[in-house]
Design an enzyme around this catalytic site. Structure first.
Site, PDB file in Angstrom:
ATOM      1  N   LYS A 121     -34.981 -11.169  28.754  1.00  0.00           N
ATOM      2  CA  LYS A 121     -34.217  -9.928  28.602  1.00  0.00           C
ATOM      3  C   LYS A 121     -34.592  -9.233  27.303  1.00  0.00           C
ATOM      4  O   LYS A 121     -34.910  -8.044  27.283  1.00  0.00           O
ATOM      5  CB  LYS A 121     -32.714 -10.199  28.619  1.00  0.00           C
ATOM      6  N   ASP A 139     -29.238  -7.960  31.896  1.00  0.00           N
ATOM      7  CA  ASP A 139     -28.205  -8.483  31.000  1.00  0.00           C
ATOM      8  C   ASP A 139     -26.947  -8.719  31.831  1.00  0.00           C
ATOM      9  O   ASP A 139     -26.971  -8.582  33.056  1.00  0.00           O
ATOM     10  CB  ASP A 139     -27.952  -7.526  29.827  1.00  0.00           C
TER      11      ASP A 139
END
Ligand code: SF4
Length: 208
Positions: A121, A139
């Site tokens: 991420k 996320d």
């Protein structure tokens, strides 16, 4: 409607209410964004934005952060939580940037994820915002919203990323990630989603 068409429809509907994708972390360079993303784990971006100017004023580059006293770094970032682990990660990442990458943040995913505290991420955030690489940024908000609207069945970030990469046009991947994230923060919250106000309610699996 197939999933690619659904992505396009969701994008079209959300783009009307979030015309400009917003980056929530403040930064002035790839180095600053990388460190800010590591600090943002388990806290809010607003909290990171409070401490990052102090941190970058004192340690403006990888060498300075690498040579810092860890207790001083811990003190500055304490309010972001998990500050001992984060201090270790960001000083470790700074050291690796200085020693292995000539103080430059690398662009390749395989290089980025070798830096302490940097997962896919964080790497995708840096690649998308600093190097204009297309990316699906998974996320907590992106995971929740894409699952609710039926674009993935998984709760595993790497599977969600793979699922969404397959059905999202490359040209909109980063923007799509950002507006889904924004929608998750503003309307499709974890505890009490505001379905009555949501433009996706007619096509949302969770709601229907
Ligand atoms: S309808 Fe409700 S659950 Fe579905 S995306 Fe909108 S806010 Fe989220």
């Amino acid at each position: 409607m197939d999933k690619s068409s659904q992505v396009n429809e969701v994008y079209k509907l959300l783009k009307k209410i979030y015309p400009k994708a917003i980056t929530f972390l403040d930064y002035k360079s790839p180095f600053q964004l990388l460190i800010a993303v590591v600090l943002s784990a388990q806290t809010t971006d607003a909290q990171v934005n409070k401490v990052s100017p102090v941190l970058f004023e004192k340690y403006p580059d990888p060498k300075a952060l690498m040579e810092s006293k860890i207790e001083d770094v811990e003190k500055i970032i304490r309010s972001t939580g998990f500050y001992k682990v984060k201090a270790k990660n960001i000083t470790g990442a700074a050291k690796k940037l200085y020693l292995d990458y000539n103080s430059e943040v690398p662009i390749d995913m395989d290089d980025l994820i070798t830096l302490p505290g940097v997962g896919r991420k964080s790497a995708n955030v840096v690649r998308a915002h600093c190097f204009n690489e297309s990316a699906i940024i998974v996320d907590t908000h992106f995971s929740r919203v894409t699952k609710r609207i039926g674009l993935t069945n998984s709760v595993k970030p790497e599977v969600i990323e793979r699922d969404l990469l397959l059905i999202t046009n490359k040209t909109i991947q980063t923007d799509f990630s950002m507006i889904i994230n924004t929608h998750g923060r503003k309307i499709c919250m974890a505890r009490k989603p505001l379905c009555g106000e949501c433009v996706l309610s007619s096509i949302c699996v969770f709601y229907n």
